[in-house]
Enzyme design. Structure first.
Site, mmCIF file in Angstrom:
data_model
loop_
_atom_site.group_PDB
_atom_site.id
_atom_site.type_symbol
_atom_site.label_atom_id
_atom_site.label_comp_id
_atom_site.label_asym_id
_atom_site.label_seq_id
_atom_site.Cartn_x
_atom_site.Cartn_y
_atom_site.Cartn_z
ATOM 1 N N LYS A 25 -92.454 19.015 27.004
ATOM 2 C CA LYS A 25 -92.784 20.314 27.575
ATOM 3 C C LYS A 25 -94.251 20.353 28.023
ATOM 4 O O LYS A 25 -94.563 20.803 29.128
ATOM 5 C CB LYS A 25 -92.504 21.408 26.533
ATOM 6 C CG LYS A 25 -92.431 22.792 27.122
ATOM 7 C CD LYS A 25 -92.066 23.826 26.057
ATOM 8 C CE LYS A 25 -90.628 23.674 25.606
ATOM 9 N NZ LYS A 25 -90.259 24.650 24.555
ATOM 10 N N ARG A 95 -95.169 27.471 21.436
ATOM 11 C CA ARG A 95 -93.883 26.765 21.426
ATOM 12 C C ARG A 95 -94.065 25.312 21.045
ATOM 13 O O ARG A 95 -95.082 24.705 21.353
ATOM 14 C CB ARG A 95 -93.253 26.755 22.817
ATOM 15 C CG ARG A 95 -92.828 28.079 23.350
ATOM 16 C CD ARG A 95 -92.434 27.914 24.809
ATOM 17 N NE ARG A 95 -92.699 29.106 25.561
ATOM 18 C CZ ARG A 95 -91.789 30.034 25.847
ATOM 19 N NH1 ARG A 95 -90.551 29.881 25.463
ATOM 20 N NH2 ARG A 95 -92.125 31.113 26.507
ATOM 21 N N GLY A 104 -83.217 23.967 20.808
ATOM 22 C CA GLY A 104 -82.989 24.895 19.703
ATOM 23 C C GLY A 104 -83.452 24.407 18.346
ATOM 24 O O GLY A 104 -83.258 25.077 17.346
ATOM 25 N N MET A 106 -86.668 23.464 17.360
ATOM 26 C CA MET A 106 -88.008 23.776 16.891
ATOM 27 C C MET A 106 -88.305 25.251 17.121
ATOM 28 O O MET A 106 -87.573 25.954 17.791
ATOM 29 C CB MET A 106 -89.011 22.902 17.627
ATOM 30 C CG MET A 106 -88.675 21.429 17.543
ATOM 31 S SD MET A 106 -88.975 20.742 15.931
ATOM 32 C CE MET A 106 -90.723 20.537 16.051
ATOM 33 N N ARG A 339 -87.255 20.927 33.410
ATOM 34 C CA ARG A 339 -86.991 19.586 32.851
ATOM 35 C C ARG A 339 -85.720 19.067 33.491
ATOM 36 O O ARG A 339 -84.963 19.842 34.088
ATOM 37 C CB ARG A 339 -86.829 19.668 31.326
ATOM 38 C CG ARG A 339 -85.715 20.584 30.909
ATOM 39 C CD ARG A 339 -85.669 20.749 29.411
ATOM 40 N NE ARG A 339 -84.837 21.912 29.065
ATOM 41 C CZ ARG A 339 -84.844 22.509 27.908
ATOM 42 N NH1 ARG A 339 -85.622 22.089 26.956
ATOM 43 N NH2 ARG A 339 -84.053 23.532 27.686
ATOM 44 N N HIS A 458 -76.416 27.754 22.688
ATOM 45 C CA HIS A 458 -76.651 26.563 21.862
ATOM 46 C C HIS A 458 -75.449 25.622 21.882
ATOM 47 O O HIS A 458 -75.571 24.429 22.130
ATOM 48 C CB HIS A 458 -76.971 27.017 20.435
ATOM 49 C CG HIS A 458 -77.206 25.881 19.486
ATOM 50 N ND1 HIS A 458 -76.224 25.384 18.668
ATOM 51 C CD2 HIS A 458 -78.305 25.136 19.251
ATOM 52 C CE1 HIS A 458 -76.724 24.398 17.953
ATOM 53 N NE2 HIS A 458 -77.986 24.223 18.286
ATOM 54 N N GLU A 747 -71.828 -15.851 13.445
ATOM 55 C CA GLU A 747 -71.565 -14.610 12.712
ATOM 56 C C GLU A 747 -71.856 -14.750 11.223
ATOM 57 O O GLU A 747 -71.647 -13.825 10.451
ATOM 58 C CB GLU A 747 -70.132 -14.136 12.958
ATOM 59 C CG GLU A 747 -69.062 -15.164 12.683
ATOM 60 C CD GLU A 747 -67.653 -14.667 13.024
ATOM 61 O OE1 GLU A 747 -67.461 -13.451 13.161
ATOM 62 O OE2 GLU A 747 -66.747 -15.512 13.143
ATOM 63 N N SER A 766 -71.311 -17.274 20.691
ATOM 64 C CA SER A 766 -71.018 -15.852 20.872
ATOM 65 C C SER A 766 -71.309 -15.148 19.553
ATOM 66 O O SER A 766 -70.742 -15.502 18.515
ATOM 67 C CB SER A 766 -69.557 -15.653 21.274
ATOM 68 O OG SER A 766 -69.285 -14.282 21.395
ATOM 69 N N ASP A 771 -69.458 -9.377 11.748
ATOM 70 C CA ASP A 771 -69.636 -10.158 10.522
ATOM 71 C C ASP A 771 -71.110 -10.435 10.248
ATOM 72 O O ASP A 771 -71.545 -10.425 9.102
ATOM 73 C CB ASP A 771 -68.868 -11.478 10.625
ATOM 74 C CG ASP A 771 -67.423 -11.310 10.192
ATOM 75 O OD1 ASP A 771 -67.210 -10.786 9.079
ATOM 76 O OD2 ASP A 771 -66.517 -11.665 10.963
ATOM 77 N N CYS A 833 -69.937 -10.640 21.087
ATOM 78 C CA CYS A 833 -68.595 -10.056 21.166
ATOM 79 C C CYS A 833 -68.329 -9.098 20.011
ATOM 80 O O CYS A 833 -67.222 -8.609 19.853
ATOM 81 C CB CYS A 833 -67.531 -11.131 21.250
ATOM 82 S SG CYS A 833 -67.477 -12.199 19.805
ATOM 83 N N TYR A 853 -74.056 -12.784 28.581
ATOM 84 C CA TYR A 853 -73.090 -11.705 28.730
ATOM 85 C C TYR A 853 -72.954 -10.888 27.445
ATOM 86 O O TYR A 853 -73.342 -11.346 26.363
ATOM 87 C CB TYR A 853 -71.708 -12.242 29.137
ATOM 88 C CG TYR A 853 -71.030 -13.062 28.066
ATOM 89 C CD1 TYR A 853 -70.250 -12.467 27.073
ATOM 90 C CD2 TYR A 853 -71.166 -14.456 28.043
ATOM 91 C CE1 TYR A 853 -69.643 -13.219 26.090
ATOM 92 C CE2 TYR A 853 -70.562 -15.218 27.053
ATOM 93 C CZ TYR A 853 -69.803 -14.589 26.080
ATOM 94 O OH TYR A 853 -69.215 -15.320 25.094
HETATM 95 C C1 PEP Z 1 -67.474 -10.205 14.743
HETATM 96 O O1 PEP Z 1 -67.470 -10.555 13.573
HETATM 97 O O2 PEP Z 1 -68.427 -9.614 15.273
HETATM 98 C C2 PEP Z 1 -66.314 -10.459 15.601
HETATM 99 C C3 PEP Z 1 -66.370 -10.204 16.894
HETATM 100 O O3 PEP Z 1 -65.194 -10.904 15.018
HETATM 101 P P1 PEP Z 1 -64.225 -9.982 14.142
HETATM 102 O O4 PEP Z 1 -64.611 -8.572 14.363
HETATM 103 O O5 PEP Z 1 -62.863 -10.295 14.607
HETATM 104 O O6 PEP Z 1 -64.507 -10.480 12.760
HETATM 105 MG MG MG Z 2 -66.035 -11.980 12.883
#
Ligand code: PEP
Ligand code: MG
Length: 873
Positions: A25, A95, A104, A106, A339, A458, A747, A766, A771, A833, A853
């Site tokens: 602000k 303010r 809402g 503060m 804003r 709100h 993992e 990956s 895990d 992943c 990726y």
């Molecule tokens: C993970 O452990 O992040 C994973 C992608 O494998 P999963 O969730 O199948 O254990």
């Molecule tokens: Mg896993």
């Protein structure tokens, strides 16, 4: 040291780049003043000063007091009046405003500077005694409530009893004599609650108010709001002290809020509400029902046109749709705040594409600033199928405050909503209106329904920010908190009953309605094509079925980053074969059982490969512990034993022997493949046979075989050997071959530590951050729910680490493994992943680490695409 930044018409000490220091602000007020907007003059106390106050036992930093005094003189000079002046007194607003907007959350104090002398001066100067005393009683109420913590109801109570004594229906029915009396009663309330007289010295009032704003930063509700919204790392709040202007001096005065474009639909038309003869909080609080902004054109055409012009100017200046608070004092327009406006996903996309088409911004700016990743999430949200809604089941129609369909059981208080959410029970929070105290319950509920308040109430503002379905101001229903029910006169709904709300239409519907997925329009397609121009990290999907795979491809996935093969073992026809494999006590029997599974797996892989023609597909070898495929209950054990043709007692014994104390740390992942290489052989064969067959049908495939739960280079090497040997066999048998890659999940923390050695043999990494998070924190993925809620509430954790990647801890392992892996093998392909692959903050982190990726569930693919593009810009 400079603690105070001044702003006045046409000039300012600060500008919009000082958001961290002045709060959003304050930085904006400075910016607006220098653009030349009609902003009442004032000054901003820095967030650093707030931080000093919190960390030094409520002391002000050196020099602040003098600088505040100078700031007040600065305002006095411009306004040509003085604080506490006995003829023409200056009044101030105080303010809060942090670097991140917290609607809402503060506190605000208005009309500061009033006392028994200045109220008379104000009355004679404005020739409006009623107005002066009305301001005075509002000030005592606000000051008492915000600064001294006196419950607002105590003042309301005094107001209501005076009204009934005087036979007044509305506040405005009270005459000036009544208001004078009310001021006395409010002072009595104040004295009774605090033991002190109401402070008369304006400077003393100002100091108290500044302290209250400083303190509000550490209030429970502010802390909770920051937790829920993942707001971290801020110093504190800025304090904005500004000359008051009045929307309540008569019928040529007004106050209102407006958006430069429609925040629900994106339509390029001023959108908002105003109240004649009122103060700002009357609009926001939803106490009087405001008028549509288009009516302002008739009532005060000059001010309306100025507002319109300034709206356009501000859009050009900020390159974004603006949310403007304004006051009209005796026909003169003042802009109190502007804003970037909160908006729905649908409108975000429309505004972004429209503004580019109008030449106000370029594509880069649109991608970087106008759409948030979570907006896309909203766009993909389900909607209620309007055709299936019968007219008589519509309980009421309110404002379409925030789109999306929500279906749940009715609860009337926030605590119950929070409790239900812990049990995964979907609820709709139904309130007359919401307040900042309700944010916990609002966050927990599927959707929010209020019977009072406008588009800027709100409930509406908070829900829209979160992309949560909300119907606000549904005056068709009457809510009875006492009896835990609401009714429209015909239909009565009780706590626990199912209702559906449609936040795009504003409808409230009896019962549990079906929902449909939305269509993505041309604007969406245009916008996403820009996103992909600026993005240089790939986005893949986690998919185990051809349906998921092709949906993800429609959403823009560039391959599969994780295909969990175990999900393919659960079908009716396959589970028996896998069970036979598990209970086999000889290698030969096991091989036989696996041979039955081979054609199933192969057929599944073919379908998935087909839907990802020309794109890489990472298939992970069997991961879960084997007992997951076996029955648990006694009766089921008997049935399965019969199916398999073995004695129930023998089978039960086998089941028992496979049980583990810590299955997540037990016989799973590559440990299975190492102890039963024939599983790896079968899966490799299925993958490669499927790939070669499809290659010959004209498909282009990039199979990647991924080994789970690797912790040592030896584990990886041993499995890779099995895969390569099997590949050689398959290629020889078929007289044909195909390129494939073998890589690993990272993992297990140890894998990250020895990533360099693993990378000697692995072609890709990956990160399985599910895990990896589990094992780095030592929090069981399956049991952490029991305490994580408390951890978040207590602020021990800022985020659920299973949702938002813990960049500080787990992130170090990601960084280290990537670095070590690439040192060993510069071309190493690295992705993620775990669930984090679709979460915007985590995607940004992955981009910063140079990952090739991210891979996420299909519906989050567009979200990840945008997050990846924004990370690159
Ligand atoms: C993970 O452990 O992040 C994973 C992608 O494998 P999963 O969730 O199948 O254990
Ligand atoms: Mg896993």
């Amino acid at each position: 040291e400079k603690h105070v930044y001044k702003f006045g018409v046409g000039s300012a000490d600060g500008d919009k780049t000082l958001k961290e220091l002045l709060g959003g602000k304050g930085a904006n007020l400075a910016e607006m003043s220098s653009i030349g907007l009609p902003v009442p003059p004032g000054f901003t106390i820095t967030t650093e000063a707030c931080n000093y106050y919190s960390s030094h036992g409520s002391e002000w930093p050196k020099g602040l007091k003098e600088q505040v005094k100078k700031g007040v003189h600065f305002i006095e000079d411009i306004m040509k009046t003085n604080l506490g002046d006995s003829e023409h007194p200056l009044l101030l607003s105080v303010r809060s405003g942090a670097a991140v907007s917290m609607p809402g959350m503060m506190d605000t104090v208005l009309n500061l500077g009033l006392n028994d002398t200045s109220v008379e001066a104000l009355a004679s100067h404005t020739n409006n005694e009623r107005f002066a005393y009305d301001s005075y009683r509002r000030f005592i109420d606000m000051f008492g409530n915000v600064v001294m913590g006196i419950p607002h109801e105590k003042f309301e109570h005094a107001l209501e009893s005076l009204k009934s004594e005087k036979g007044a229906e509305l506040d405005t029915d009270l005459n000036k004599q009544d208001l004078k009396e009310l001021v006395n009663r409010y002072k009595a309330v104040y004295r009774k609650a605090t033991g002190y007289m109401f402070p008369t010295d304006p400077f003393e009032q100002l100091e108290w108010a500044i302290n209250a704003v400083f303190k509000s930063w550490d209030s429970d509700r502010a802390i909770k709001y920051r937790q829920i919204n993942h707001i971290t790392g801020l110093l504190g709040t800025g304090v904005n002290v500004q000359a008051m202007v009045y929307g309540n001096m008569g019928d040529d005065c007004a106050t209102g809020v407006c958006f430069t474009r429609n925040p629900s639909t994106g339509e390029n038309k001023l959108y908002g509400e105003f109240l004649v003869n009122a103060q700002g909080e009357d609009v926001v609080a939803g106490i009087r029902t405001p008028k549509d902004i288009t009516e302002l054109k008739e009532v005060m055409p000059k001010a309306y046109n100025e507002l319109l012009d300034w709206g356009k100017e501000l859009e050009k200046h900020y390159g974004n749709m603006q949310d403007i608070e304004f006051t009209i004092q005796k026909g003169t327009l003042y802009i109190l705040q502007t804003r970037n406006g909160k908006r729905t996903g649908h409108s975000a996309i429309k505004i972004a594409t429209d503004m580019v088409a109008e030449g106000l911004i370029d594509e880069r700016h649109a991608v970087k600033n106008l759409v948030e990743p979570n907006h896309l999430d909203q766009l993909l949200h389900p909607q209620i199928d309007a055709d299936t809604v019968k007219e008589k089941s519509v309980i009421g129609v309110g404002l379409a405050a925030s789109p999306g369909a929500a279906v749940g059981k009715v609860v009337f208080d926030s605590e119950k909503a929070e409790e239900a959410a812990l049990k995964d029970d979907p609820v709709i929070l139904v309130r007359i209106e919401t307040s900042p105290e309700d944010v916990g319950g609002m966050s927990a509920a599927e959707g929010i329904l209020t019977s009072r308040g406008g588009m800027t109430s709100h409930a509406a503002v908070v829900a829209r920010g979160w992309g949560k379905p909300c119907v606000a101001g549904c005056s068709d229903i009457i809510i009875d908190y006492e009896n835990l029910s609401f009714t429209n006169g015909k239909i009565t709904v009780h706590e626990g009953d199912w209702i559906s709300i449609d936040g795009a239409r504003g409808t409230v519907i009896e019962g549990r309605k079906d929902v449909i997925k939305p269509e993505l329009d041309e604007n969406y397609k245009t916008f996403m094509s820009w996103v992909d121009q600026f993005r240089d990290m790939n986005v893949r999907t986690n998919a185990d079925t051809k349906e998921d795979a092709s949906r993800a491809r429609d959403f823009g996935a560039e391959g599969i980053g994780l295909c969990r093969t175990e999900h393919m073992f659960f079908g009716e026809d396959r589970i028996r074969a896998i069970r036979r494999m598990i209970i086999s006590d000889s290698f030969e029997n096991r091989k036989d059982a696996l041979a039955t599974l081979l054609p199933y797996q192969k057929a599944d892989f073919k379908e998935i490969f087909k839907s990802m023609d020309n794109l890489p597909v990472t298939i992970r070898l069997l991961d879960p512990p084997l007992h997951e495929f076996l029955p648990e209950e006694k009766e089921d054990i008997e049935i399965v034993a019969k199916e398999l043709g073995i004695k129930p007692s023998v089978f039960a014994q086998k089941v028992r022997s496979l049980r583990e104390f810590n299955p997540m740390l037990g016989h799973r992942g590559c440990r299975l493949g190492i102890t039963y290489p024939e599983i790896t052989q079968m899966q490799t064969r299925a993958i490669l046979e499927a790939a070669i067959e499809l290659k010959n049908e004209g498909y282009t495939l990039f199979p990647e075989i991924m080994i789970p739960l690797v912790g040592t280079p030896q584990e990886f090497r041993s499995q890779k050997l099995v895969i390569d040997r099997t590949a050689k066999d398959v290629f020889e048998e078929l007289g044909d071959s195909i390129d494939y890659k073998v890589g690993t999940m990272i993992e297990i923390p140890r894998a990250a530590l020895v990533a360099g050695q693993i990378a000697k043999d692995a072609e890709f990494f990956s990160f399985g951050t599910n895990d990896l998070t589990q094992m780095t924190f030592g929090y069981s993925r399956d049991d952490a729910g029991k305490f994580l809620g408390e951890y978040l509430k207590e602020g021990i954790l800022q985020e659920d680490p299973f949702q938002v990647l813990d960049t500080e801890g787990v992130g170090q392992l990601v960084e280290m493994a990537t670095k070590k892996g690439r040192e060993q093998k510069p071309a190493l392909k690295v992705g993620i992943c775990g669930e984090h692959g679709g979460e915007p903050h985590s995607v940004t982190f992955c981009y910063q680490q140079g990952l090739n990726y991210v891979s996420c569930s299909p519906f989050r693919v567009p979200v990840a695409r945008l997050a990846a593009a924004q990370a690159a810009l």
